[in-house]
Design a protein around this motif. Sequence first.
Motif, mmCIF file in Angstrom:
data_model
loop_
_atom_site.group_PDB
_atom_site.id
_atom_site.type_symbol
_atom_site.label_atom_id
_atom_site.label_comp_id
_atom_site.label_asym_id
_atom_site.label_seq_id
_atom_site.Cartn_x
_atom_site.Cartn_y
_atom_site.Cartn_z
ATOM 1 N N THR A 37 61.515 -2.548 -24.260
ATOM 2 C CA THR A 37 60.401 -3.276 -24.888
ATOM 3 C C THR A 37 59.079 -2.899 -24.226
ATOM 4 O OG1 THR A 37 61.200 -5.133 -23.546
ATOM 5 C CG2 THR A 37 61.575 -5.251 -25.911
ATOM 6 N N GLY A 38 59.102 -2.651 -22.907
ATOM 7 C CA GLY A 38 57.872 -2.231 -22.224
ATOM 8 C C GLY A 38 57.338 -0.937 -22.821
ATOM 9 N N ASP A 39 58.233 0.045 -23.048
ATOM 10 C CA ASP A 39 57.801 1.317 -23.647
ATOM 11 C C ASP A 39 57.259 1.098 -25.060
ATOM 12 O OD1 ASP A 39 58.451 2.806 -21.438
ATOM 13 O OD2 ASP A 39 60.357 3.560 -22.216
ATOM 14 N N ILE A 40 57.931 0.248 -25.827
ATOM 15 C CA ILE A 40 57.475 -0.016 -27.202
ATOM 16 C C ILE A 40 56.076 -0.640 -27.173
ATOM 17 C CG2 ILE A 40 57.880 -1.408 -29.288
ATOM 18 C CD1 ILE A 40 60.917 -1.129 -28.720
ATOM 19 N N PHE A 41 55.879 -1.608 -26.274
ATOM 20 C CA PHE A 41 54.557 -2.249 -26.177
ATOM 21 C C PHE A 41 53.493 -1.251 -25.728
ATOM 22 C CE2 PHE A 41 56.791 -6.538 -25.529
ATOM 23 C CZ PHE A 41 56.555 -6.922 -26.843
ATOM 24 N N ARG A 42 53.827 -0.443 -24.710
ATOM 25 C CA ARG A 42 52.830 0.526 -24.216
ATOM 26 C C ARG A 42 52.477 1.554 -25.292
ATOM 27 N NH1 ARG A 42 55.420 -0.727 -19.453
ATOM 28 N NH2 ARG A 42 57.109 0.721 -19.827
ATOM 29 N N ASP A 43 53.445 1.934 -26.099
ATOM 30 C CA ASP A 43 53.190 2.844 -27.223
ATOM 31 C C ASP A 43 52.200 2.236 -28.206
ATOM 32 O OD1 ASP A 43 54.705 5.075 -26.729
ATOM 33 O OD2 ASP A 43 55.645 5.020 -28.723
ATOM 34 N N ASN A 44 52.396 0.948 -28.478
ATOM 35 C CA ASN A 44 51.492 0.239 -29.384
ATOM 36 C C ASN A 44 50.075 0.159 -28.813
ATOM 37 O OD1 ASN A 44 52.654 -1.210 -31.985
ATOM 38 N ND2 ASN A 44 54.295 -1.082 -30.485
ATOM 39 N N ILE A 45 49.994 -0.035 -27.495
ATOM 40 C CA ILE A 45 48.680 -0.104 -26.854
ATOM 41 C C ILE A 45 47.983 1.254 -26.981
ATOM 42 C CG2 ILE A 45 47.494 -0.302 -24.627
ATOM 43 C CD1 ILE A 45 49.592 -2.419 -23.847
ATOM 44 N N LYS A 46 48.754 2.300 -26.720
ATOM 45 C CA LYS A 46 48.189 3.645 -26.765
ATOM 46 C C LYS A 46 47.690 4.001 -28.167
ATOM 47 C CE LYS A 46 49.722 8.143 -25.452
ATOM 48 N NZ LYS A 46 51.016 8.818 -25.318
ATOM 49 N N ARG A 47 48.469 3.603 -29.167
ATOM 50 C CA ARG A 47 48.088 3.921 -30.551
ATOM 51 C C ARG A 47 47.106 2.913 -31.127
ATOM 52 N NH1 ARG A 47 52.166 3.406 -34.024
ATOM 53 N NH2 ARG A 47 53.703 2.515 -32.605
ATOM 54 N N LYS A 48 46.734 1.917 -30.291
ATOM 55 C CA LYS A 48 45.788 0.876 -30.707
ATOM 56 C C LYS A 48 46.191 0.196 -32.008
ATOM 57 C CE LYS A 48 41.606 2.304 -28.272
ATOM 58 N NZ LYS A 48 41.983 3.477 -27.504
ATOM 59 N N THR A 49 47.466 -0.100 -32.150
ATOM 60 C CA THR A 49 47.931 -0.831 -33.331
ATOM 61 C C THR A 49 47.485 -2.290 -33.204
ATOM 62 O OG1 THR A 49 49.971 -1.542 -32.274
ATOM 63 C CG2 THR A 49 50.039 0.584 -33.409
ATOM 64 N N GLU A 50 47.693 -3.052 -34.266
ATOM 65 C CA GLU A 50 47.338 -4.475 -34.251
ATOM 66 C C GLU A 50 48.069 -5.185 -33.097
ATOM 67 O OE1 GLU A 50 47.690 -8.057 -37.462
ATOM 68 O OE2 GLU A 50 47.547 -6.011 -38.255
ATOM 69 N N ILE A 51 49.367 -4.876 -32.989
ATOM 70 C CA ILE A 51 50.162 -5.455 -31.897
ATOM 71 C C ILE A 51 49.600 -5.031 -30.543
ATOM 72 C CG2 ILE A 51 52.409 -5.321 -30.733
ATOM 73 C CD1 ILE A 51 53.729 -5.177 -33.491
ATOM 74 N N GLY A 52 49.302 -3.741 -30.421
ATOM 75 C CA GLY A 52 48.792 -3.204 -29.163
ATOM 76 C C GLY A 52 47.519 -3.901 -28.704
ATOM 77 N N LEU A 53 46.601 -4.118 -29.632
ATOM 78 C CA LEU A 53 45.328 -4.754 -29.285
ATOM 79 C C LEU A 53 45.561 -6.194 -28.837
ATOM 80 C CD1 LEU A 53 43.125 -3.354 -32.209
ATOM 81 C CD2 LEU A 53 43.140 -2.620 -29.812
ATOM 82 N N LYS A 54 46.555 -6.828 -29.465
ATOM 83 C CA LYS A 54 46.834 -8.231 -29.169
ATOM 84 C C LYS A 54 47.434 -8.416 -27.776
ATOM 85 C CE LYS A 54 49.654 -11.884 -31.242
ATOM 86 N NZ LYS A 54 50.579 -12.179 -32.333
ATOM 87 N N ILE A 55 48.237 -7.458 -27.337
ATOM 88 C CA ILE A 55 49.018 -7.677 -26.116
ATOM 89 C C ILE A 55 48.485 -6.960 -24.876
ATOM 90 C CG2 ILE A 55 51.189 -8.083 -27.353
ATOM 91 C CD1 ILE A 55 51.871 -5.144 -26.738
ATOM 92 N N LYS A 56 47.497 -6.088 -25.036
ATOM 93 C CA LYS A 56 47.057 -5.279 -23.889
ATOM 94 C C LYS A 56 46.694 -6.125 -22.665
ATOM 95 C CE LYS A 56 43.946 -1.792 -22.089
ATOM 96 N NZ LYS A 56 44.790 -1.573 -20.913
ATOM 97 N N SER A 57 45.885 -7.174 -22.872
ATOM 98 C CA SER A 57 45.438 -7.958 -21.718
ATOM 99 C C SER A 57 46.613 -8.736 -21.106
ATOM 100 C CB SER A 57 44.296 -8.893 -22.102
ATOM 101 O OG SER A 57 44.737 -9.804 -23.072
ATOM 102 N N ILE A 58 47.558 -9.139 -21.941
ATOM 103 C CA ILE A 58 48.728 -9.879 -21.434
ATOM 104 C C ILE A 58 49.530 -8.968 -20.512
ATOM 105 C CG2 ILE A 58 50.884 -11.043 -22.037
ATOM 106 C CD1 ILE A 58 49.726 -11.657 -24.785
#
Length: 206
Positions: A31-52
């Motif tokens: 799940t960490g890799d999936i979240f970091r991928d989302n952050i890198k691609r600046k998806t909606e999910i990624g933007l939401k969770i980066k600071s968390i």
Amino acid sequence: MKLILLGAPGSGKGTQAALISEKLNLPHISTGDIFRDNIKRKTEIGLKIKSIIDGGDLCPDDLTIEIVKQRLSEKDCENGYLLDGFPRNITQAKALDESAAPDKVIELVIPLEKIEKRITGRRSCVKCKSSFHVDLIGNRKDCPTCGGELFVRDDDNPTSVKERLAVYKTQTAPLIEYYAKQGKLVPINADLPIEEVFADILKVVK
Ligand code: ADP
Ligand code: ZN
């Protein structure tokens, strides 16, 4: 086979997961890799969770559970999975039990005082997601496995590490008892060289 890797941050889950996944031909789901991928691609999910994530706290359960359910419904998970970083609390464990309960839960056991050094010396690969300790690789900038670029994770700093450990103790460690009660817990000493930990894991999953 449905396997979970449980353990504190820095216990070696990602490293062992890569080895197990290859050996047993199980999809490695981090799940960490999936979240970091989302952050890198600046998806909606990624933007939401980066600071968390950068602060070392857990992402919301509903979002995390949904992502994992989705991933587990893909074709390559037909014969099982290897989960790394999920579940991280009782709510997530119960959700997984309702959909695709694990066969075994491998707990990587490491003294908490060793963790800070492991994490703050960690370099991660952008490409294959492996991580290496500077004690092992010195200051090389390319991944020994695939040649990809190495970087320091934003949450691998002393402040976030402290928070991640606190979260582990209060939210994730209770899973040890949860799975022990189900008779699924297999504790493995993770304070050993990578190959020895891997060999001990293979003995119990084969
Ligand atoms: P580590 O095990 O080294 O702490 P991970 O890559 O597993 O690192 O996780 C990094 C961060 O991603 C966590 O600190 C958390 O913010 C988020 N995360 C990963 N898995 C989960 C999960 N199952 N539930 C909530 N947040 C998660
Ligand atoms: Zn790599």
